[in-house]
Design a protein around this motif. Structure first.
Motif, mmCIF file in Angstrom:
data_model
loop_
_atom_site.group_PDB
_atom_site.id
_atom_site.type_symbol
_atom_site.label_atom_id
_atom_site.label_comp_id
_atom_site.label_asym_id
_atom_site.label_seq_id
_atom_site.Cartn_x
_atom_site.Cartn_y
_atom_site.Cartn_z
ATOM 1 N N LYS A 11 9.353 62.501 4.328
ATOM 2 C CA LYS A 11 10.155 61.361 4.023
ATOM 3 C C LYS A 11 9.747 60.633 2.836
ATOM 4 C CE LYS A 11 10.743 59.584 8.342
ATOM 5 N NZ LYS A 11 11.124 58.897 9.533
ATOM 6 N N TRP A 20 13.567 56.054 -7.978
ATOM 7 C CA TRP A 20 12.934 55.182 -6.981
ATOM 8 C C TRP A 20 12.275 54.138 -8.047
ATOM 9 C CZ3 TRP A 20 13.686 55.064 -1.784
ATOM 10 C CH2 TRP A 20 14.435 56.009 -1.333
ATOM 11 N N ASP A 57 15.435 51.170 -6.680
ATOM 12 C CA ASP A 57 15.164 50.865 -5.138
ATOM 13 C C ASP A 57 13.789 49.602 -5.295
ATOM 14 O OD1 ASP A 57 15.701 51.853 -2.630
ATOM 15 O OD2 ASP A 57 13.666 51.486 -2.146
ATOM 16 N N ARG A 91 11.281 47.308 -3.317
ATOM 17 C CA ARG A 91 10.423 47.175 -1.853
ATOM 18 C C ARG A 91 9.549 46.026 -1.855
ATOM 19 N NH1 ARG A 91 10.282 52.041 1.254
ATOM 20 N NH2 ARG A 91 12.377 53.030 0.952
ATOM 21 N N ARG A 134 4.059 50.395 5.243
ATOM 22 C CA ARG A 134 5.764 50.968 5.036
ATOM 23 C C ARG A 134 5.473 51.128 3.236
ATOM 24 N NH1 ARG A 134 9.039 49.638 9.084
ATOM 25 N NH2 ARG A 134 8.174 48.111 10.516
ATOM 26 N N ASN A 140 8.238 55.502 2.408
ATOM 27 C CA ASN A 140 9.249 56.523 3.053
ATOM 28 C C ASN A 140 10.648 56.049 2.766
ATOM 29 O OD1 ASN A 140 7.378 58.303 4.397
ATOM 30 N ND2 ASN A 140 7.455 57.302 6.442
ATOM 31 N N THR A 141 11.593 57.094 2.632
ATOM 32 C CA THR A 141 12.967 56.820 2.244
ATOM 33 C C THR A 141 13.554 55.734 2.979
ATOM 34 O OG1 THR A 141 13.626 58.520 3.508
ATOM 35 C CG2 THR A 141 13.319 59.095 0.781
ATOM 36 N N ASP A 142 13.131 55.853 4.282
ATOM 37 C CA ASP A 142 13.891 54.747 5.281
ATOM 38 C C ASP A 142 13.115 53.693 5.640
ATOM 39 O OD1 ASP A 142 11.944 56.226 6.698
ATOM 40 O OD2 ASP A 142 13.107 56.810 8.353
ATOM 41 N N ALA A 143 11.938 53.473 4.915
ATOM 42 C CA ALA A 143 10.969 52.148 4.930
ATOM 43 C C ALA A 143 10.314 52.412 6.318
ATOM 44 C CB ALA A 143 11.841 50.825 4.444
ATOM 45 N N THR A 144 9.986 53.549 6.964
ATOM 46 C CA THR A 144 9.359 53.407 8.060
ATOM 47 C C THR A 144 7.755 53.570 7.864
ATOM 48 O OG1 THR A 144 9.702 55.857 7.891
ATOM 49 C CG2 THR A 144 10.995 54.474 9.476
#
Lengths: 221, 742
Positions: free
Chosen positions: B414, B445, B449, B451, B648, B667-671
């Protein structure tokens, strides 16, 4: 007797060529009727761009502004006396004031980029400006800026060019940028402060103009 | 019996009437076809996609080049390494001496003429340059690399050529294979058809079409690809009409640019000009005869004989073409045999689609000023700031780092990553990597995106503090536990990464060690709103509520935006908007728009200078010292790592020499990831910077700043001959002085 598939192929082949022959024969005689003289060549390169929207430009067209001309704006000739600085000169040494003796500034010598190429580009920009090709002058100066980003002369030229074009805000900011590179060089400092003063006056900021002029005067002392 | 003559008369009358009607119809048809032929041929404008170019490589005395850069860039431009230079497009690089025969290029501001030149290098730096007469040269500007296009919906692409652009033997080869009597026939060739009839009857199937080049052009140019009877019927008369109206050379030139020669994904390769670049990476006029033979041979079936996919089949076809040339006496048997032994010499350079993330940026900027139609069909030339060497190294650094991380932490499916690299002193974007694979179009990204930025925000707190006239690098900051009541009645207790508090620390150490609590206290004392104001001034304008947690980077930015902020800090507090396009011209070179150098002061000069030194300490002593695993000790690394909650996001943004770069991983799902800013993003950053030419730090010290030796424990400045860290201070507010150890 030939197999069916071969018969079919032969039939297709016959039809294929028959069509071509028939078309030639039936139309050959009529061609002259339609044969007009050759006309304009097909244009391969030329394309019309009449429908273009005006591209985003940094400001109004680069033409001289009568309003600016009235101000005692430092001209390109003021700059022509300024040589391209040696690249290790801009603020390489810290001044010695303050309580304890300061130590020498660590590793701030500038790189040995070619001074000749910058001089050449600045000269070309001057020529372009003299020919009223102001956008070309800007392009040349930006090219010089990429090669020697710490060279104050380039910012001085750019700022003067924009001020002459009436883009006073941009001119002031470029002069500020130039000023940041000439910590201990009164000649340039004086020039940049006078240019800032002229830019502010153009913007109607008389107080700001006076402040800038007094900074220039301080440097001249 | 008497009825027979009457019947016969009636029949003949009907026959003549029918014939007259047919003749009139045919005449009308011909007049219509004639109008069609002339209208479309003369009115035709190819829909030419905008061509997007990289920055040209500029060579001048004093320029520093990275190891391997020169050879790479020349290879990308399709220059051939030779022992002796004979023609444009060749070079010889041996023992720090480059001999090059440039091709020349029409730039916006001037034309570079094709010439032989010599460049002498020493330790990667250009020592001297001269031409063949021994005259010193100031600047050599190579032609810029074509990196992409902006296509119309039909995705046709072509590079227009004229008859003058053709290499020796091209026309003869083409005509020998496709239409031997081209300059004699009237557009269709009865002899050719007769020959085809004989060949086809002999073979029992259609093996030869008998179509002339004029007919082929009519098929491609006017008629649909559909094999209808109508199309077949009008093809020949149209060819005759075309031949009658236009010269053979005019028709041939259009054919050379129209013919379909391959497909790259959605992009259709039309014309020999583009095909030459696509298959050989060279301009058409530089092709050798065996290369010409391959292109000409491909007309018969561009997909079937695609040399990239079916090299063996393509070579057989090429060799057959060469045999034809020998049969017609154009070359000797020996020459044929010699040429047949040559490899296909296809280029390994993939033109286009290599920089999808960068192209996103180009489109974004151009769409603000140009209509989509104009971009895709007017043949505009777009000159961008992309640096092909830097982009290549950016992709490579990303790939290698991810491969190392996989070895260390196992497969991270991910995990995504992005990178932005810009020029420190003018904000030109040199490279963008939009995802972990670098070369594929998709979610970008770097742009699309945002973050949380974590500790990347701390330098902005310090900048605000240094500009406030209340703080200097030795100002004591309290790092003891902190509780901040929230408006909703809850409390926020920021903690340090190591879970410890460190008592009272000097301000610079709070940044170098990235202590959260001390920095929150500093930010709170300044006011969160003031810190956010400074952030906005640096180049990202959003309406953030001034929550205390913002001070630890609880706000979201894209890698592009982060790079903008660090760009301004690296550029002595002067804001240059990140720029992608330098100029746009018409196809004929006329300037349409120039994007000027924009600058405005966004931060205090002295404060920014002092902050830069603080950031450099992070490289020397702090969380970024891992960069020196890749970089030489004398290189300055100034930047900040960022690691958000539960790891993250892994960030590093910083500058060195003339470059500013920002890397993000997450990670793509911010995990949570196994990465910190140091173990993830910094690795990519350092790998990249180690491959770029390094110019010594050129920042000039502003007036009003002095450097002093200091005692970090006492927070005092000490004599220059004492032991202690040397730090810069604003002359108006230096710390107290003390003796060496006190």
């Amino acid at each position: 007797m030939l197999p069916t598939s071969i018969q079919f192929q032969l039939f297709k082949t016959t039809i294929f060529h028959l069509k071509q022959v028939l078309v030639i024969l039936s139309l050959g005689a009529l061609l002259s009727a339609c044969a007009l003289g050759p006309v304009a060549s097909p244009a391969v390169e030329e394309r019309s761009l009449d429908t273009y929207p005006q591209p985003v430009k940094a400001g109004p067209p680069l033409t001289s502004s009568p309003m600016v001309d009235k101000i005692a704006t430092p001209s390109a000739t003021d700059l022509s006396n300024l040589s391209v600085d040696k690249f290790n000169s801009a603020g390489a040494q810290a001044p010695t004031l303050t309580p304890r003796t300061p130590v020498a500034t660590p590793s701030l010598s500038l790189s040995l980029a070619s001074q000749e190429v910058v001089e050449q580009l600045v000269l070309q920009a001057d020529t372009a400006k003299a020919n009223n090709e102001l956008e070309i002058a800007v392009i040349k100066l930006q090219q010089a800026q990429r090669i020697a980003p710490q060279e104050p002369k380039v910012y001085a030229r750019l700022a003067a060019l924009y001020l002459a074009d009436g883009q006073a805000v941009r001119a002031e900011q470029l002069a500020r940028k130039g000023l940041s590179l000439v910590a201990n060089q009164p000649t340039y400092g004086d020039f940049f402060w006078r240019l800032i003063a002229a830019s502010r006056r153009y913007q109607g900021d008389i107080e700001g103009e006076q402040a800038a002029l007094s900074r220039a005067a301080q440097l001249a002392q | 019996m008497a009825q027979h003559p009457h019947k016969a008369n009636k029949f003949w009358r009907f026959f003549w009437q029918l014939l007259t009607v047919l003749a009139v119809c045919t005449l009308v048809l011909l007049i219509w076809l004639d109008a069609q032929v002339r209208h479309r041929f003369e009115g035709h404008r190819w829909t030419l996609p905008a061509k997007v170019y990289a920055r040209p490589l500029e060579l001048y005395v004093g320029k520093q080049l990275a190891d391997g850069q020169l050879a790479y860039e020349l290879q990308q431009l399709g220059y051939r390494a030779v022992q002796q230079l004979h023609k444009p497009g060749q070079y010889r690089l041996h023992n720090n001496r480059l001999e090059i025969y440039t091709r020349g290029f029409h730039f916006v501001d001037a034309s570079e003429v094709s010439n032989r030149q010599e460049v002498i290098l020493q330790a990667g730096r250009i020592l001297s340059m001269n031409d063949t007469q021994g005259e010193d040269l100031h600047l050599i500007r190579l032609e810029p690399q074509l990196i992409g296009g902006i296509y119309p919906s039909h995705n046709e692409d072509r590079e227009l050529v004229q008859l003058d652009d053709l290499p020796a033997g091209f026309i003869q080869t083409l005509l020998a294979v496709e239409d031997r009597s081209y300059y004699e026939h009237l557009g269709i060739s009865p002899a050719g058809i007769a020959r085809a009839i004989a060949v086809n009857f002999k073979a029992g199937r259609i093996v030869q079409g008998g179509s002339t080049i004029t007919q082929q052009l009519v098929k491609n140019f006017y008629l649909s690809a559909e094999q209808t009877l109508w199309r077949k019927l009008i093809e020949a008369p149209m060819a005759l009409l075309l031949n009658n109206h236009y010269s053979k050379d005019e028709i041939l030139e259009v054919y050379l640019n129209e013919v379909f020669l391959g497909q790259q994904g959605k992009r259709a390769i039309h014309g020999f000009g583009l095909a030459s670049w696509y298959y050989f990476g060279q301009p058409l006029n530089e092709l050798a005869l065996h290369q010409t033979a391959l292109l000409v041979g491909m007309i018969k079936g561009p997909s079937y004989y695609n040399p990239k996919r079916y090299p063996q089949r393509a070579k057989q076809r090429r060799d057959l073409v060469l045999k034809t040339l020998a049969d017609v006496g154009m070359i000797s048997e020996t020459e044929m045999q010699d040429l047949q032994t040559k490899p296909l010499q296809l280029t390994k350079v993939t033109q286009y689609s290599r920089y999808p993330a960068y192209m996103d940026l180009v489109r974004q900027q151009l769409q603000q000023a140009y209509k989509a139609n104009d971009l895709s069909n007017q043949g505009l030339r777009v000159f961008t700031t992309i640096d092909p060497w830097a982009q290549y190294q950016a992709n490579k650094a990303m790939k290698n780092s991810l491969s190392s991380l996989t070895k260390q932490y196992g497969e991270q499916n991910k995990l995504q990553a992005a990178l932005v690299l810009s020029q420190r002193h003018n904000g030109e974007v040199l490279a963008v990597v939009g995802d972990r694979d670098g070369g594929y179009a998709g979610h970008n990204w770097a742009l699309d995106d945002s973050r949380q930025v974590g500790s990347l925000l701390k330098p902005i707190i310090h900048l605000t503090a240094l500009a406030s006239e209340r703080f200097h690098l030795l100002s004591p900051l309290d790092d003891s536990p902190l509780t901040i009541p929230q408006p909703d009645g809850s409390v926020w207790q920021p903690a340090n990464y190591d879970g410890q508090s460190h008592g009272v620390v000097p301000m610079y150490q709070a940044l170098v060690k990235s202590y959260n609590i001390a920095n929150v206290r500093l930010g709170m004392s300044l006011g969160v709103d003031k810190v956010l104001e400074q952030l906005s001034a640096l180049g990202v304008k959003q309406n953030w509520e001034p929550y205390p947690s913002r001070l630890l980077g609880a706000l979201e930015l894209s890698p592009m935006e982060v790079n903008q902020v660090y760009q301004t800090m690296a550029n002595n507090g002067f804001y240059n908007p990140l720029s992608i396009v330098r100029d746009v011209t018409k196809a004929n070179g006329q300037l349409l728009s120039h994007y000027p150098y924009q600058v405005s002061q966004a931060a205090d000069l002295q404060a920014t200078y002092i902050l830069q030194q603080e950031l450099a300490l992070i490289g020397r002593q702090g969380t970024a010292k891992g960069a020196y695993a890749y970089l030489p000790a004398e290189q300055i690394v100034a930047g900040k790592t960022g690691t958000t909650n539960d790891q993250r996001d892994s960030w590093f943004s910083g500058f060195s020499g003339r470059h500013v770069a920002t890397v993000w991983m997450g990670n793509t799902d911010a995990t949570p990831t196994p990465l910190t800013g140091s173990s993830g993003a910094l690795q990519v950053w350092a790998r990249l910077l180690s491959k770029l030419p390094y110019e010594k730090d050129e920042v000039s010290q502003p007036p009003g700043v002095d450097w002093f030796r200091t005692n970090a424990t006492t927070g005092a400045i000490i004599d220059a001959d004492c032991e202690g860290l040397v730090l810069p201070f604003n002359q108006t507010r230096p710390p107290a002085k003390a003796n060496c150890g006190n």
